[in-house]
Design a protein around this motif. Structure first.
Motif, mmCIF file in Angstrom:
data_model
loop_
_atom_site.group_PDB
_atom_site.id
_atom_site.type_symbol
_atom_site.label_atom_id
_atom_site.label_comp_id
_atom_site.label_asym_id
_atom_site.label_seq_id
_atom_site.Cartn_x
_atom_site.Cartn_y
_atom_site.Cartn_z
ATOM 1 N N GLU A 175 3.848 9.669 -12.000
ATOM 2 C CA GLU A 175 4.381 8.615 -11.737
ATOM 3 C C GLU A 175 4.862 8.209 -10.118
ATOM 4 O OE1 GLU A 175 8.351 7.534 -13.682
ATOM 5 O OE2 GLU A 175 7.643 5.411 -14.061
ATOM 6 N N ARG A 202 2.035 7.744 -8.008
ATOM 7 C CA ARG A 202 1.461 6.518 -8.275
ATOM 8 C C ARG A 202 2.537 5.567 -7.270
ATOM 9 N NH1 ARG A 202 0.596 3.416 -12.853
ATOM 10 N NH2 ARG A 202 1.985 4.814 -13.820
ATOM 11 N N ALA A 203 3.827 5.727 -7.582
ATOM 12 C CA ALA A 203 4.771 4.955 -6.838
ATOM 13 C C ALA A 203 4.540 4.924 -5.534
ATOM 14 C CB ALA A 203 6.092 5.229 -7.188
ATOM 15 N N SER A 204 4.217 5.925 -4.656
ATOM 16 C CA SER A 204 4.063 6.169 -3.441
ATOM 17 C C SER A 204 2.918 5.624 -2.695
ATOM 18 C CB SER A 204 4.250 7.363 -2.726
ATOM 19 O OG SER A 204 3.141 8.401 -3.185
ATOM 20 N N GLY A 205 1.816 5.059 -3.655
ATOM 21 C CA GLY A 205 0.737 4.211 -3.396
ATOM 22 C C GLY A 205 -0.481 5.387 -3.320
ATOM 23 N N ALA A 206 -0.319 6.452 -4.057
ATOM 24 C CA ALA A 206 -1.263 7.528 -3.955
ATOM 25 C C ALA A 206 -2.442 6.792 -5.073
ATOM 26 C CB ALA A 206 -0.877 8.816 -4.473
ATOM 27 N N SER A 207 -3.883 6.904 -4.693
ATOM 28 C CA SER A 207 -5.038 6.729 -5.673
ATOM 29 C C SER A 207 -5.018 7.698 -6.703
ATOM 30 C CB SER A 207 -6.315 6.457 -4.961
ATOM 31 O OG SER A 207 -6.620 7.857 -4.248
ATOM 32 N N GLN A 227 -6.616 10.945 -5.424
ATOM 33 C CA GLN A 227 -5.442 11.919 -4.810
ATOM 34 C C GLN A 227 -4.353 12.452 -5.597
ATOM 35 O OE1 GLN A 227 -3.895 8.622 -2.000
ATOM 36 N NE2 GLN A 227 -5.616 9.164 -0.838
ATOM 37 N N ASN A 242 7.700 -2.554 -8.344
ATOM 38 C CA ASN A 242 6.616 -1.842 -7.455
ATOM 39 C C ASN A 242 5.331 -1.738 -8.482
ATOM 40 O OD1 ASN A 242 7.449 0.324 -9.219
ATOM 41 N ND2 ASN A 242 7.713 1.870 -7.465
ATOM 42 N N LEU A 285 4.669 -0.388 -11.375
ATOM 43 C CA LEU A 285 4.538 0.717 -12.302
ATOM 44 C C LEU A 285 4.340 0.269 -13.732
ATOM 45 C CD1 LEU A 285 6.574 3.878 -10.887
ATOM 46 C CD2 LEU A 285 4.159 3.618 -10.709
ATOM 47 N N ARG A 320 -1.808 -0.587 -3.708
ATOM 48 C CA ARG A 320 -1.272 0.790 -2.981
ATOM 49 C C ARG A 320 -0.646 0.541 -1.930
ATOM 50 N NH1 ARG A 320 -6.383 4.229 -2.033
ATOM 51 N NH2 ARG A 320 -4.563 5.656 -1.204
ATOM 52 N N ARG A 364 2.868 -0.464 -2.407
ATOM 53 C CA ARG A 364 3.723 0.393 -2.782
ATOM 54 C C ARG A 364 4.112 1.330 -1.795
ATOM 55 N NH1 ARG A 364 0.435 2.169 -8.184
ATOM 56 N NH2 ARG A 364 1.536 0.586 -9.695
ATOM 57 N N THR A 365 3.357 1.396 -0.729
ATOM 58 C CA THR A 365 3.979 2.376 0.413
ATOM 59 C C THR A 365 5.109 1.808 1.158
ATOM 60 O OG1 THR A 365 2.538 1.054 2.052
ATOM 61 C CG2 THR A 365 1.467 2.991 0.950
ATOM 62 N N LEU A 415 0.387 9.892 1.028
ATOM 63 C CA LEU A 415 -0.881 9.518 0.513
ATOM 64 C C LEU A 415 -1.379 7.851 0.436
ATOM 65 C CD1 LEU A 415 -0.839 12.029 -2.419
ATOM 66 C CD2 LEU A 415 -2.178 12.104 -0.439
ATOM 67 N N GLY A 416 -0.323 7.255 0.134
ATOM 68 C CA GLY A 416 -0.787 5.733 0.199
ATOM 69 C C GLY A 416 -1.339 5.247 1.358
ATOM 70 N N LYS A 449 -3.608 6.988 3.214
ATOM 71 C CA LYS A 449 -4.472 7.702 3.508
ATOM 72 C C LYS A 449 -5.838 7.399 2.881
ATOM 73 C CE LYS A 449 -3.181 10.631 5.750
ATOM 74 N NZ LYS A 449 -3.531 11.520 6.974
ATOM 75 N N GLY A 450 -6.964 7.588 3.291
ATOM 76 C CA GLY A 450 -8.373 7.182 2.641
ATOM 77 C C GLY A 450 -8.356 8.331 1.605
ATOM 78 N N THR A 451 -9.382 7.945 0.545
ATOM 79 C CA THR A 451 -9.372 8.710 -0.645
ATOM 80 C C THR A 451 -9.489 10.396 -0.313
ATOM 81 O OG1 THR A 451 -9.918 7.085 -1.922
ATOM 82 C CG2 THR A 451 -10.334 9.307 -2.781
#
Lengths: 274, 262
Positions: free
Chosen positions: A176, A179-184, A187, B51, B53, B77, B80-81, B107-108, B110-112
């Protein structure tokens, strides 16, 4: 109802249904054992002589090992082939299993997909490895190719279950947070799921390698996959040579111990490094 | 101009359970807002709807001019950053080091593939180190997170959120698992972030006394409904009773009196 029986003694263990059924089963098995012993046809066998022979065979097997039809170079080569077969099928199985296990973990994949993959792998596991090898032998011919395919198949089925259960033990909050920080999704897998479950994955892979190593020996003997299993097969069925069989067994035992030592060390290293 | 606009936000689970019932409020940039209410009132659900979730059943959430309710995929995404989140149980990857966990906040952006391989550029790393030092964990930078205390873990959580360079922080019970001393450090850190960096803070709290002490504004939630929204100095004992139900309300008030006396 008191604790006394009719005869006036105190019963310690109550006569429940479960206790009764266990007792009946034990009595039944005892009677069957007595019956089967009484029906042995042992007329031509001298029990003491037979026992002596058996001990003599064990002595040859374990205390007088030596090579005769196989030389040392061939022994190591054969052992290497068997190790290779076990290693290759474990690696193939592990790679396939890693990606499918991601889709079989209920916290990472949609529920229906996880369930479909689980049902599929349960079927793959339910069929023994040897049967998968024979199945692939229909198209690939009996030999190493069929052995690799069949063993990979079963390894993947086994590891998908083991890996996906390791993935499911990850704290949901960690996923969670990422995901909350925007990670895919990918990732999250490589930055959280993999580091958190790495040691469990390594343990399971080693367990499977041990299984595959012993299966590879059996496949050498029965499915023409080559390796030390084939040498054992020859020593046993053609040369009836217990001493050589003993030597081959010791070579296998030695390697198994080496493997165990290596696994323990790698796990310890991973634990320290993180 | 409001940073966050929540308009008739409703969250339904199935047909029966109404977790949030038409909640509306606005938050200005730089506000420190405490959300109070009993367990199960919907505080956590509310934060997670902001956000996304959790998906919103009906109503609208606008953040910085963007309608959050309809975002999907990459746009979500990116959104969310802009919003950092801090959790009661810290939610760190325990086997990784402090700096690795903090860099997860990037991470948000960045590219995958960069993200998968953990390729962060020098500027991001410098920023991460600076933030880790600013929350007082300069010594622990390469320590594994399972070797840290609860208070230190929560500071890693804050650093991970800050490295996102967010406009707003959502804090879900950030001190519920901490001892009083660590709790004070965490709340002070949040206030400093709010005052020095101008980041808007929304924090869910069980502790009414903490909420009244730190927040510019208090929102009270009870059974999914907004029952109070205003200045913490203006909240009456009766209103606290109303939010928490009478018995637990008494306990809260006793605590409050003791704080007032001290």
């Amino acid at each position: 109802m008191g604790v006394m029986t009719h005869s006036g003694r105190i019963r310690v263990r109550p006569l429940t249904k479960a206790n009764l059924s266990i007792q009946i089963t034990l009595i039944g098995l005892t009677l069957l054992t007595i019956y089967s012993f009484s029906t042995f046809d042992a007329r031509n066998i001298n029990l003491f002589a037979a026992l002596g022979e058996m001990l003599n065979n064990f002595r040859m097997l374990f205390f007088e090992p030596r090579l005769k039809n196989t030389d040392w170079a061939e022994l190591w080569h054969a052992l290497l082939v068997t190790i290779g077969l076990g290693f290759l099928t474990t690696i193939f199985g592990a790679i396939i299993a890693f990606f499918l296990a991601l889709l079989a973990a209920q916290n990472l994949a949609p529920r229906w997909l996880a369930q479909v993959i689980r049902a599929g792998t349960a079927f793959v596991r339910a069929v023994p490895t040897v049967l998968w090898v024979l199945f692939f032998a229909v198209s690939a011919g009996l030999g190493s190719v069929a052995a690799v395919l069949g063993m990979t198949f079963h390894s993947a089925g086994y590891l998908i279950k083991a890996y996906s259960e390791s993935f499911e033990e990850i704290e949901p909050g960690v996923l969670e947070a990422l995901r909350a920080s925007g990670a895919s999704w990918w990732q999250t897998i490589f930055q959280a799921v993999l580091p958190a479950s790495a040691s469990a994955l390594l343990s399971w892979t080693f367990v499977r390698f041990e299984i595959n190593f012993s299966t590879a020996i059996a496949m050498g003997a029965t499915a023409g996959a080559g390796g030390i299993g084939y040498n054992m097969f020859m020593a046993s069925v053609y040369y009836l040579d217990l001493r050589e069989l003993g030597a081959l067994s010791y070579a296998i035992l030695l390697f198994a111990m080496l493997l165990e030592w290596l696994a323990t060390r790698m796990k310890a290293n991973l634990g320290a490094k993180g | 101009m409001h940073l966050l606009q929540v308009d008739a936000l409703t969250k339904r689970y199935g047909h029966e359970t109404l977790a949030l019932n038409e909640i509306s409020f606005d938050v200005r940039p730089g506000e420190f807002v405490a959300i109070i209410g009993p367990s199960g009132a919907g505080k956590s659900t509310l934060l997670r709807c902001l956000n996304r979730l959790i998906d919103i059943s009906s109503g609208q959430v606008h953040f910085d001019g963007v309608n959050v309710s309809s975002l999907r995929g990459t746009a979500l995404r990116r959104q969310r950053t802009q919003i950092g989140m801090i959790f009661q149980h810290y939610n760190l990857v325990n086997r990784l080091s402090v700096i690795e966990n903090v860099l997860h906040g990037r991470l948000g952006y960045k590219g995958t593939f960069e993200g998968i391989l953990g390729l962060y550029n020098e500027q991001e790393k410098q920023e991460a180190v600076r933030i880790i030092e600013s929350v007082g964990l300069g010594e622990q930078i390469y320590k594994r997170c399972d070797q840290l205390s609860g208070g230190q873990k929560q500071r890693v959580g804050i650093a991970r959120a800050l490295v996102q360079q967010p406009k707003m922080l959502l804090c879900d019970e950030p001190i519920a698992s901490l001892d009083p001393n660590s709790s004070k450090i965490i709340m002070d850190t949040l206030r400093e972030i709010n005052q020095n960096l101008g980041i808007t803070v929304l924090v869910n709290l069980h502790q009414v006394d903490v909420a009244l002490r730190y927040a510019d504004r208090v929102i009270g939630i009870k059974r999914g409904q907004l029952v109070f929204d205003g200045d913490p100095n203006l909240i009456t004992d009766q209103q606290i009773h109303q939010i928490y139900g009478s018995e637990s309300g008494d306990l809260m008030l006793n605590l409050r009196e003791r704080y007032a006396a001290a």
